[in-house]
Design an enzyme around this catalytic site. Sequence first.
Site, PDB file in Angstrom:
ATOM      1  N   THR A  39       0.853  -1.184   0.000  1.00 46.74           N
ATOM      2  CA  THR A  39       0.000   0.000   0.000  1.00 46.74           C
ATOM      3  C   THR A  39       0.889   1.234   0.000  1.00 46.74           C
ATOM      4  O   THR A  39       2.106   1.126  -0.130  1.00 46.74           O
ATOM      5  CB  THR A  39      -0.931   0.018   1.225  1.00 46.74           C
ATOM      6  OG1 THR A  39      -0.156   0.331   2.395  1.00 46.74           O
ATOM      7  CG2 THR A  39      -1.608  -1.329   1.426  1.00 46.74           C
ATOM      8  N   CYS A  40       0.264   2.390   0.214  1.00 51.13           N
ATOM      9  CA  CYS A  40       1.038   3.633   0.171  1.00 51.13           C
ATOM     10  C   CYS A  40       2.027   3.743   1.317  1.00 51.13           C
ATOM     11  O   CYS A  40       2.962   4.545   1.245  1.00 51.13           O
ATOM     12  CB  CYS A  40       0.107   4.841   0.165  1.00 51.13           C
ATOM     13  SG  CYS A  40      -0.943   4.954   1.632  1.00 51.13           S
TER      14      CYS A  40
ATOM     15  N   HIS B 211      -1.710  -9.350  13.657  1.00 47.78           N
ATOM     16  CA  HIS B 211      -1.260  -8.185  12.891  1.00 47.78           C
ATOM     17  C   HIS B 211      -2.156  -7.974  11.671  1.00 47.78           C
ATOM     18  O   HIS B 211      -2.571  -6.835  11.394  1.00 47.78           O
ATOM     19  CB  HIS B 211       0.186  -8.373  12.445  1.00 47.78           C
ATOM     20  CG  HIS B 211       0.698  -7.231  11.625  1.00 47.78           C
ATOM     21  ND1 HIS B 211       1.216  -6.069  12.186  1.00 47.78           N
ATOM     22  CD2 HIS B 211       0.727  -7.035  10.274  1.00 47.78           C
ATOM     23  CE1 HIS B 211       1.551  -5.232  11.218  1.00 47.78           C
ATOM     24  NE2 HIS B 211       1.268  -5.792  10.057  1.00 47.78           N
TER      25      HIS B 211
ATOM     26  N   SER C 292      -2.818   1.689  10.550  1.00 49.93           N
ATOM     27  CA  SER C 292      -2.668   2.689   9.488  1.00 49.93           C
ATOM     28  C   SER C 292      -2.171   4.016  10.042  1.00 49.93           C
ATOM     29  O   SER C 292      -2.336   4.308  11.229  1.00 49.93           O
ATOM     30  CB  SER C 292      -4.014   2.914   8.790  1.00 49.93           C
ATOM     31  OG  SER C 292      -4.461   1.738   8.153  1.00 49.93           O
TER      32      SER C 292
ATOM     33  N   ASP D 132     -10.623   3.360   5.737  1.00 50.64           N
ATOM     34  CA  ASP D 132     -11.331   2.288   5.037  1.00 50.64           C
ATOM     35  C   ASP D 132     -10.523   1.725   3.870  1.00 50.64           C
ATOM     36  O   ASP D 132     -10.701   0.572   3.486  1.00 50.64           O
ATOM     37  CB  ASP D 132     -12.669   2.803   4.491  1.00 50.64           C
ATOM     38  CG  ASP D 132     -13.702   2.957   5.596  1.00 50.64           C
ATOM     39  OD1 ASP D 132     -13.609   2.232   6.593  1.00 50.64           O
ATOM     40  OD2 ASP D 132     -14.594   3.814   5.453  1.00 50.64           O
ATOM     41  N   GLN D 133      -9.669   2.541   3.294  1.00 53.66           N
ATOM     42  CA  GLN D 133      -8.992   2.146   2.058  1.00 53.66           C
ATOM     43  C   GLN D 133      -8.141   0.900   2.240  1.00 53.66           C
ATOM     44  O   GLN D 133      -8.025   0.081   1.336  1.00 53.66           O
ATOM     45  CB  GLN D 133      -8.126   3.295   1.548  1.00 53.66           C
ATOM     46  CG  GLN D 133      -7.609   3.058   0.138  1.00 53.66           C
ATOM     47  CD  GLN D 133      -6.813   4.246  -0.369  1.00 53.66           C
ATOM     48  OE1 GLN D 133      -6.479   5.150   0.393  1.00 53.66           O
ATOM     49  NE2 GLN D 133      -6.506   4.248  -1.639  1.00 53.66           N
TER      50      GLN D 133
ATOM     51  N   GLY E 148      -5.927   7.560  -9.109  1.00 57.59           N
ATOM     52  CA  GLY E 148      -6.180   6.253  -8.514  1.00 57.59           C
ATOM     53  C   GLY E 148      -7.014   6.362  -7.255  1.00 57.59           C
ATOM     54  O   GLY E 148      -7.745   7.340  -7.053  1.00 57.59           O
TER      55      GLY E 148
END
Length: 413
Positions: A47-48, A92, A102, A108-109, A184
């Site tokens: 992810t980011c 985890h 996060s 939610d992403q 995106g």
Amino acid sequence: MIVSMHVTHTSAGGTAALNDVVPALEAEARKRLPTMPVVTEYVLVRTCNRFEAYVATPDNATVKAFFDSIIRIIVPSSNISYIEEDKDSIRHLFRVVCGLDSLIVGEDQIQHQVRESYIRAKEEGHVNGMLTRLFDKALAVGKRVRTETALNKGAVSVGSASVELAESMIGDLSGRSITILGAGDIASVIAKNLVGKNLGTVIVSNRTYSRAIELADELGGKAVSMARMTDAVADSDVVLVATGAPHAVLKETHVSEAMARRPDRPLLIIDVSIPRNTEDSVSGIPNVKLENMDSLQSIAMRNAQRRRSEIASAERIIGEELAKMDAEQKEQFANDVIRRIGIKLADIREKELATARSRMGSADEEELLEDLSRAVVSKITAELYKNLREASRDGRMDTCGAAVELFGLEDSE
């Protein structure tokens, strides 16, 4: 069982260290995991602000050694990752899917991103058993947390935090000109959080032009090609960068040329891409302020503070689901034994029924039933009695005690 490796914004002490490490770790894992005989299944999650690998294996030690080796090769002098096993890996993953791990707690992403990673692993044939059950369970836990708590209520995403950061730095966005680079998932969330802000000009630029048009339409703005990036920057008060490119998209030349056209007008750039898509040297240009994912930390801390009670409720739910899963796993061995007993008893039944049928017409019915019942009982108990006597002779009284318990003989004489 399960071994997992994690490199996140938390373990790395911020997102800057992830820029080069995450792509390299992902490439090495994708190349080598499919070739390892001890790896039965695997899912890679990127992810980011994280890269994680979950592996199902009969040999935890070998997989741990593999993860250790690629970490030493790629980041030999840094301690930005950690490896977990079995229940710790499961806990985890549950926390990740729920948004507790996060940068923006409760987002939610991440649930969507984990689901997409899982689906991709299934399509590629890397998941077919243990990890299927694990990820299905994790996604169900994430849904339960979001249903039973208010963890994800309000501004809980990198996109919403980016807009909040912009407002905290330059004030009300009314009438401001905004450019979004990217179209995106994160860019879409940014766009949703800009709706209703009474913006001035809104420009969206993306490598796939058709997607830029779609996002621009949602904001009542206009789409431009990446070739016109300098023009877009020159017209903007804020540039929000959220592309999926593996390299810098917004370069110093773009920004310096844009600022030459409006030297006295400040420009705020917020880059939430991993790896960063804006050259660091941009920050040296007069009147330009460059922020990145690490700049969202203060907003993230305020967000976590507001959600303290919801975090506790989410952790409680995760604890309940882990306990339930642990009980199910403990029952799994018994269920397997029961299945094998059932198969053996069914085989005895079928054979004795066949013998009885072969005697029908040549034996008295009462005698036939008597012989059938005695034969079934005898076949079922033969090995049981033999093994109990051997256990008693060997002093293994726990085996005899187990038989008493299993057959409910505690109160009989």
